[in-house]
Scaffold this active site. Sequence first.
Site, PDB file in Angstrom:
ATOM      1  N   LYS A 119      41.564  59.961  88.607  1.00  0.00           N
ATOM      2  CA  LYS A 119      41.129  58.756  88.089  1.00  0.00           C
ATOM      3  C   LYS A 119      39.673  58.788  88.041  1.00  0.00           C
ATOM      4  O   LYS A 119      38.881  58.360  87.111  1.00  0.00           O
ATOM      5  CB  LYS A 119      41.649  57.636  88.912  1.00  0.00           C
TER       6      LYS A 119
ATOM      7  N   GLN B 159      45.014  52.450  95.630  1.00  0.00           N
ATOM      8  CA  GLN B 159      45.975  53.710  95.537  1.00  0.00           C
ATOM      9  C   GLN B 159      47.073  53.539  96.602  1.00  0.00           C
ATOM     10  O   GLN B 159      46.956  53.454  97.641  1.00  0.00           O
ATOM     11  CB  GLN B 159      45.408  55.005  95.828  1.00  0.00           C
TER      12      GLN B 159
ATOM     13  N   ASP C 145      45.549  47.555  87.745  1.00  0.00           N
ATOM     14  CA  ASP C 145      46.885  48.178  87.769  1.00  0.00           C
ATOM     15  C   ASP C 145      48.100  47.253  87.394  1.00  0.00           C
ATOM     16  O   ASP C 145      49.111  47.784  87.112  1.00  0.00           O
ATOM     17  CB  ASP C 145      46.939  48.435  89.409  1.00  0.00           C
TER      18      ASP C 145
END
Length: 279
Positions: A52, A96, A119
Amino acid sequence: MANIIDGKAISQAIKDEVKAKVADLNGKGIYPCLAVILVGNDPASAVYVGNKKKACEYTGIKSVSYELPEETTQEELLSLIDKLNKDDSVNGILCQLPLPGHIVEDAIIRAISPLKDVDGFHPETVGKMVIGEKGFLPCTPAGVIELLKRSGVDINGKECVVVGRSNIVGKPMSILLLRENGTVTTCHSRTKNLKEVCKRADILVVAIGKPKFIDDEYVKEGATVIDVGIHRGADNKLCGDVDYDKVAPVAGLITPVPGGVGPMTIAMLLKNCAESVTG
Ligand code: NDP
Protein backbone atom coordinates in the site's frame (compact mmCIF):
# COMPACT_ATOMS: atom_id res chain seq x y z
CA MET A 1 -12.22 -21.08 -23.39
CA ALA A 2 -12.95 -17.99 -21.32
CA ASN A 3 -11.36 -14.62 -21.91
CA ILE A 4 -9.26 -13.44 -19.00
CA ILE A 5 -10.14 -10.29 -17.09
CA ASP A 6 -6.76 -8.64 -16.57
CA GLY A 7 -6.84 -7.14 -13.09
CA LYS A 8 -3.21 -6.08 -13.35
CA ALA A 9 -3.81 -3.94 -16.44
CA ILE A 10 -7.11 -2.51 -15.14
CA SER A 11 -5.62 -1.67 -11.73
CA GLN A 12 -2.65 -0.02 -13.46
CA ALA A 13 -5.06 2.16 -15.48
CA ILE A 14 -6.81 3.21 -12.26
CA LYS A 15 -3.49 3.97 -10.54
CA ASP A 16 -2.49 6.13 -13.52
CA GLU A 17 -5.81 8.01 -13.31
CA VAL A 18 -5.20 8.58 -9.58
CA LYS A 19 -1.64 9.75 -10.33
CA ALA A 20 -2.97 12.34 -12.80
CA LYS A 21 -5.58 13.50 -10.29
CA VAL A 22 -2.98 13.81 -7.51
CA ALA A 23 -0.67 15.80 -9.81
CA ASP A 24 -3.58 18.13 -10.54
CA LEU A 25 -4.30 18.52 -6.79
CA ASN A 26 -0.61 19.14 -6.08
CA GLY A 27 -0.71 21.92 -8.67
CA LYS A 28 -3.39 23.56 -6.55
CA GLY A 29 -1.28 23.17 -3.40
CA ILE A 30 -3.25 20.15 -2.13
CA TYR A 31 -1.29 17.07 -1.01
CA PRO A 32 -3.44 13.99 -0.26
CA CYS A 33 -2.07 11.97 2.63
CA LEU A 34 -2.88 8.46 3.89
CA ALA A 35 -2.02 7.35 7.43
CA VAL A 36 -1.34 3.61 7.59
CA ILE A 37 -1.36 1.84 10.96
CA LEU A 38 0.10 -1.63 11.47
CA VAL A 39 -0.04 -3.28 14.90
CA GLY A 40 2.06 -6.36 15.64
CA ASN A 41 4.22 -8.67 13.57
CA ASP A 42 1.85 -10.53 11.22
CA PRO A 43 4.06 -11.12 8.13
CA ALA A 44 1.16 -11.08 5.64
CA SER A 45 -0.09 -7.76 7.07
CA ALA A 46 3.41 -6.31 6.81
CA VAL A 47 3.49 -7.26 3.10
CA TYR A 48 0.03 -5.70 2.49
CA VAL A 49 1.06 -2.48 4.26
CA GLY A 50 4.34 -2.38 2.29
CA ASN A 51 2.43 -2.76 -0.99
CA LYS A 52 0.00 0.00 0.00
CA LYS A 53 2.86 2.37 0.82
CA LYS A 54 4.59 1.56 -2.49
CA ALA A 55 1.36 2.21 -4.41
CA CYS A 56 0.93 5.55 -2.60
CA GLU A 57 4.43 6.52 -3.68
CA TYR A 58 3.64 5.62 -7.32
CA THR A 59 0.56 7.83 -7.41
CA GLY A 60 2.12 10.70 -5.47
CA ILE A 61 -0.13 10.22 -2.44
CA LYS A 62 1.86 10.97 0.69
CA SER A 63 1.82 8.15 3.24
CA VAL A 64 2.71 8.30 6.90
CA SER A 65 3.07 4.99 8.67
CA TYR A 66 2.70 3.95 12.28
CA GLU A 67 4.22 0.54 12.97
CA LEU A 68 3.22 -0.29 16.52
CA PRO A 69 4.35 -3.20 18.70
CA GLU A 70 2.12 -6.26 19.30
CA GLU A 71 1.54 -5.20 22.94
CA THR A 72 0.00 -1.82 21.97
CA THR A 73 -3.16 -1.36 24.03
CA GLN A 74 -6.58 -0.57 22.59
CA GLU A 75 -6.48 2.79 24.41
CA GLU A 76 -3.14 3.68 22.81
CA LEU A 77 -4.47 2.78 19.35
CA LEU A 78 -7.69 4.75 19.92
CA SER A 79 -5.66 7.74 21.05
CA LEU A 80 -3.54 7.61 17.84
CA ILE A 81 -6.71 7.40 15.71
CA ASP A 82 -8.17 10.37 17.59
CA LYS A 83 -5.01 12.37 16.85
CA LEU A 84 -5.15 11.43 13.14
CA ASN A 85 -8.89 12.21 12.95
CA LYS A 86 -8.08 15.75 14.13
CA ASP A 87 -5.02 16.20 11.90
CA ASP A 88 -6.06 18.27 8.86
CA SER A 89 -2.99 17.15 6.90
CA VAL A 90 -4.25 13.51 6.97
CA ASN A 91 -7.06 12.67 4.50
CA GLY A 92 -7.35 8.92 4.93
CA ILE A 93 -6.74 6.51 7.81
CA LEU A 94 -6.18 2.80 7.29
CA CYS A 95 -5.70 0.38 10.16
CA GLN A 96 -4.51 -2.96 8.78
CA LEU A 97 -6.65 -5.91 9.91
CA PRO A 98 -6.51 -8.37 11.57
CA LEU A 99 -5.48 -6.72 14.85
CA PRO A 100 -3.96 -8.62 17.79
CA GLY A 101 -6.58 -10.53 19.82
CA HIS A 102 -6.64 -8.12 22.79
CA ILE A 103 -7.90 -5.25 20.58
CA VAL A 104 -11.59 -5.14 19.65
CA GLU A 105 -11.57 -4.57 15.88
CA ASP A 106 -15.06 -3.16 15.81
CA ALA A 107 -14.08 -0.43 18.31
CA ILE A 108 -11.21 0.60 16.05
CA ILE A 109 -13.34 0.57 12.88
CA ARG A 110 -15.92 2.79 14.59
CA ALA A 111 -13.26 5.18 15.92
CA ILE A 112 -12.00 6.17 12.46
CA SER A 113 -13.80 9.30 11.27
CA PRO A 114 -16.22 8.45 8.42
CA LEU A 115 -14.64 11.43 6.60
CA LYS A 116 -11.29 9.56 6.53
CA ASP A 117 -12.64 5.99 6.33
CA VAL A 118 -10.90 5.00 3.07
CA ASP A 119 -11.41 1.27 3.78
CA GLY A 120 -15.17 1.86 3.88
CA PHE A 121 -15.80 -0.27 6.99
CA HIS A 122 -17.37 2.29 9.40
CA PRO A 123 -21.10 1.62 9.97
CA GLU A 124 -21.94 5.15 8.74
CA THR A 125 -20.00 4.52 5.52
CA VAL A 126 -21.73 1.15 5.10
CA GLY A 127 -25.13 2.79 5.66
CA LYS A 128 -24.43 5.39 2.97
CA MET A 129 -23.45 2.63 0.54
CA VAL A 130 -26.68 0.74 1.25
CA ILE A 131 -28.95 3.75 0.67
CA GLY A 132 -26.92 4.89 -2.35
CA GLU A 133 -25.52 8.10 -0.85
CA LYS A 134 -22.11 9.37 -1.93
CA GLY A 135 -19.31 8.02 0.27
CA PHE A 136 -16.33 5.71 0.36
CA LEU A 137 -16.94 2.25 -1.10
CA PRO A 138 -15.20 -0.82 0.37
CA CYS A 139 -12.15 -1.46 -1.80
CA THR A 140 -12.47 -5.13 -2.81
CA PRO A 141 -16.15 -5.14 -3.88
CA ALA A 142 -15.75 -1.72 -5.51
CA GLY A 143 -12.76 -3.17 -7.36
CA VAL A 144 -14.93 -6.02 -8.66
CA ILE A 145 -17.48 -3.53 -10.03
CA GLU A 146 -14.65 -1.65 -11.82
CA LEU A 147 -13.32 -4.93 -13.26
CA LEU A 148 -16.77 -5.76 -14.64
CA LYS A 149 -17.42 -2.29 -16.07
CA ARG A 150 -13.99 -1.90 -17.62
CA SER A 151 -14.26 -5.39 -19.18
CA GLY A 152 -17.50 -4.38 -20.88
CA VAL A 153 -19.76 -6.56 -18.69
CA ASP A 154 -23.22 -5.01 -18.41
CA ILE A 155 -24.59 -5.66 -14.90
CA ASN A 156 -28.00 -4.08 -15.56
CA GLY A 157 -30.75 -6.73 -15.25
CA LYS A 158 -28.25 -9.59 -15.06
CA GLU A 159 -28.61 -12.60 -12.77
CA CYS A 160 -25.81 -12.05 -10.22
CA VAL A 161 -24.88 -14.64 -7.60
CA VAL A 162 -22.46 -13.79 -4.78
CA VAL A 163 -21.08 -16.70 -2.75
CA GLY A 164 -20.09 -15.39 0.70
CA ARG A 165 -21.69 -12.84 3.02
CA SER A 166 -18.79 -11.38 5.03
CA ASN A 167 -18.98 -7.72 5.99
CA ILE A 168 -15.80 -7.02 4.05
CA VAL A 169 -16.58 -8.76 0.75
CA GLY A 170 -19.82 -10.71 0.26
CA LYS A 171 -22.44 -8.35 1.74
CA PRO A 172 -21.11 -5.11 0.22
CA MET A 173 -20.56 -6.97 -3.07
CA SER A 174 -24.26 -7.86 -3.20
CA ILE A 175 -25.27 -4.27 -2.40
CA LEU A 176 -23.00 -2.80 -5.09
CA LEU A 177 -24.31 -5.23 -7.73
CA LEU A 178 -27.84 -4.27 -6.70
CA ARG A 179 -26.91 -0.59 -7.06
CA GLU A 180 -25.88 -1.43 -10.64
CA ASN A 181 -29.35 -2.95 -11.21
CA GLY A 182 -28.27 -6.59 -11.07
CA THR A 183 -30.77 -9.19 -9.83
CA VAL A 184 -28.78 -10.41 -6.86
CA THR A 185 -28.73 -13.66 -4.87
CA THR A 186 -26.39 -13.93 -1.87
CA CYS A 187 -25.27 -17.44 -0.89
CA HIS A 188 -23.58 -18.65 2.30
CA SER A 189 -22.82 -21.82 4.22
CA ARG A 190 -26.54 -22.54 4.86
CA THR A 191 -27.62 -22.09 1.23
CA LYS A 192 -29.40 -25.14 -0.15
CA ASN A 193 -28.63 -26.39 -3.67
CA LEU A 194 -25.61 -24.11 -4.05
CA LYS A 195 -24.66 -25.64 -7.40
CA GLU A 196 -28.08 -24.96 -8.91
CA VAL A 197 -28.17 -21.39 -7.57
CA CYS A 198 -24.67 -20.63 -8.88
CA LYS A 199 -25.54 -22.15 -12.25
CA ARG A 200 -28.25 -19.50 -12.70
CA ALA A 201 -25.66 -16.73 -12.63
CA ASP A 202 -24.69 -14.55 -15.56
CA ILE A 203 -22.19 -13.00 -13.13
CA LEU A 204 -20.81 -15.25 -10.37
CA VAL A 205 -18.69 -13.63 -7.65
CA VAL A 206 -16.99 -16.08 -5.29
CA ALA A 207 -15.67 -15.06 -1.84
CA ILE A 208 -15.82 -18.23 0.24
CA GLY A 209 -12.28 -18.54 1.54
CA LYS A 210 -11.93 -22.19 0.42
CA PRO A 211 -9.30 -23.07 -2.21
CA LYS A 212 -10.67 -24.21 -5.61
CA PHE A 213 -14.15 -24.82 -4.12
CA ILE A 214 -16.12 -23.75 -7.21
CA ASP A 215 -15.65 -26.03 -10.22
CA ASP A 216 -17.33 -26.31 -13.64
CA GLU A 217 -20.46 -27.91 -12.11
CA TYR A 218 -21.34 -24.54 -10.52
CA VAL A 219 -20.94 -22.45 -13.66
CA LYS A 220 -23.30 -21.71 -16.55
CA GLU A 221 -21.77 -21.80 -20.04
CA GLY A 222 -20.56 -18.30 -20.91
CA ALA A 223 -20.93 -16.83 -17.40
CA THR A 224 -18.59 -14.16 -16.03
CA VAL A 225 -16.72 -15.58 -13.01
CA ILE A 226 -15.00 -13.32 -10.50
CA ASP A 227 -12.75 -15.05 -7.97
CA VAL A 228 -12.09 -12.96 -4.85
CA GLY A 229 -10.38 -15.79 -2.93
CA ILE A 230 -6.67 -15.94 -2.41
CA HIS A 231 -4.73 -18.87 -0.96
CA ARG A 232 -1.16 -20.08 -1.00
CA GLY A 233 -1.02 -23.82 -1.68
CA ALA A 234 1.41 -26.36 -0.26
CA ASP A 235 3.36 -25.95 -3.53
CA ASN A 236 3.73 -22.23 -2.62
CA LYS A 237 1.57 -21.28 -5.66
CA LEU A 238 -1.36 -18.88 -5.28
CA CYS A 239 -4.88 -20.02 -6.11
CA GLY A 240 -8.40 -18.73 -5.61
CA ASP A 241 -11.77 -20.03 -4.42
CA VAL A 242 -12.46 -21.08 -8.03
CA ASP A 243 -10.85 -24.11 -9.68
CA TYR A 244 -9.53 -22.07 -12.60
CA ASP A 245 -8.50 -24.99 -14.82
CA LYS A 246 -11.96 -26.56 -14.63
CA VAL A 247 -14.00 -23.35 -14.83
CA ALA A 248 -12.09 -21.45 -17.57
CA PRO A 249 -13.28 -23.77 -20.38
CA VAL A 250 -16.94 -23.15 -19.37
CA ALA A 251 -16.92 -19.45 -18.43
CA GLY A 252 -17.15 -16.54 -20.87
CA LEU A 253 -14.92 -14.27 -18.81
CA ILE A 254 -12.86 -15.12 -15.72
CA THR A 255 -10.44 -13.47 -13.31
CA PRO A 256 -7.18 -15.32 -12.65
CA VAL A 257 -5.48 -15.63 -9.25
CA PRO A 258 -3.08 -13.91 -8.97
CA GLY A 259 -3.68 -10.94 -11.27
CA GLY A 260 -7.46 -10.61 -11.01
CA VAL A 261 -9.26 -9.04 -8.04
CA GLY A 262 -6.14 -8.79 -5.83
CA PRO A 263 -4.46 -5.78 -7.49
CA MET A 264 -7.81 -3.95 -7.65
CA THR A 265 -8.13 -3.66 -3.87
CA ILE A 266 -5.10 -1.37 -3.55
CA ALA A 267 -6.04 0.60 -6.68
CA MET A 268 -9.48 1.34 -5.18
CA LEU A 269 -7.90 2.34 -1.86
CA LEU A 270 -5.81 4.93 -3.71
CA LYS A 271 -8.88 6.11 -5.61
CA ASN A 272 -10.72 6.55 -2.30
CA CYS A 273 -7.74 8.46 -0.93
CA ALA A 274 -7.59 10.88 -3.84
CA GLU A 275 -11.36 11.35 -3.65
CA SER A 276 -11.24 11.95 0.13
CA VAL A 277 -9.63 15.28 -0.64
CA THR A 278 -12.12 16.51 -3.17
CA GLY A 279 -15.24 14.85 -1.69
P1 NDP B 1 -15.01 -15.05 5.36
O1 NDP B 1 -14.42 -16.32 5.87
O2 NDP B 1 -15.21 -13.90 6.29
O3 NDP B 1 -16.43 -15.37 4.68
C1 NDP B 1 -16.62 -16.52 3.91
C2 NDP B 1 -18.05 -16.60 3.48
O4 NDP B 1 -18.21 -17.76 2.68
C3 NDP B 1 -19.05 -16.70 4.63
O5 NDP B 1 -20.14 -15.85 4.42
C4 NDP B 1 -19.46 -18.16 4.62
O6 NDP B 1 -20.82 -18.39 5.00
C5 NDP B 1 -19.31 -18.51 3.15
N1 NDP B 1 -19.05 -19.94 2.99
C6 NDP B 1 -18.11 -20.69 3.60
N2 NDP B 1 -18.21 -21.96 3.22
C7 NDP B 1 -19.23 -22.03 2.35
C8 NDP B 1 -19.82 -23.08 1.62
N3 NDP B 1 -19.38 -24.35 1.71
N4 NDP B 1 -20.86 -22.79 0.81
C9 NDP B 1 -21.32 -21.53 0.71
N5 NDP B 1 -20.81 -20.49 1.37
C10 NDP B 1 -19.77 -20.73 2.19
O7 NDP B 1 -14.09 -14.62 4.13
P2 NDP B 1 -13.89 -13.18 3.43
O8 NDP B 1 -15.15 -12.71 2.84
O9 NDP B 1 -13.11 -12.27 4.30
O10 NDP B 1 -12.88 -13.62 2.26
C11 NDP B 1 -13.24 -14.54 1.26
C12 NDP B 1 -12.03 -14.84 0.40
O11 NDP B 1 -11.60 -13.67 -0.25
C13 NDP B 1 -10.80 -15.34 1.17
O12 NDP B 1 -10.12 -16.28 0.36
C14 NDP B 1 -9.96 -14.11 1.34
O13 NDP B 1 -8.58 -14.41 1.47
C15 NDP B 1 -10.23 -13.40 0.06
N6 NDP B 1 -10.07 -11.93 0.11
C16 NDP B 1 -9.38 -11.36 -0.93
C17 NDP B 1 -9.23 -9.99 -0.97
C18 NDP B 1 -8.52 -9.41 -2.14
O14 NDP B 1 -8.09 -8.29 -2.09
N7 NDP B 1 -8.40 -10.14 -3.26
C19 NDP B 1 -9.74 -9.11 0.07
C20 NDP B 1 -10.53 -9.80 1.08
C21 NDP B 1 -10.65 -11.17 1.09
P3 NDP B 1 -21.39 -18.11 6.50
O15 NDP B 1 -21.55 -16.62 6.59
O16 NDP B 1 -22.67 -18.84 6.53
O17 NDP B 1 -20.34 -18.65 7.43
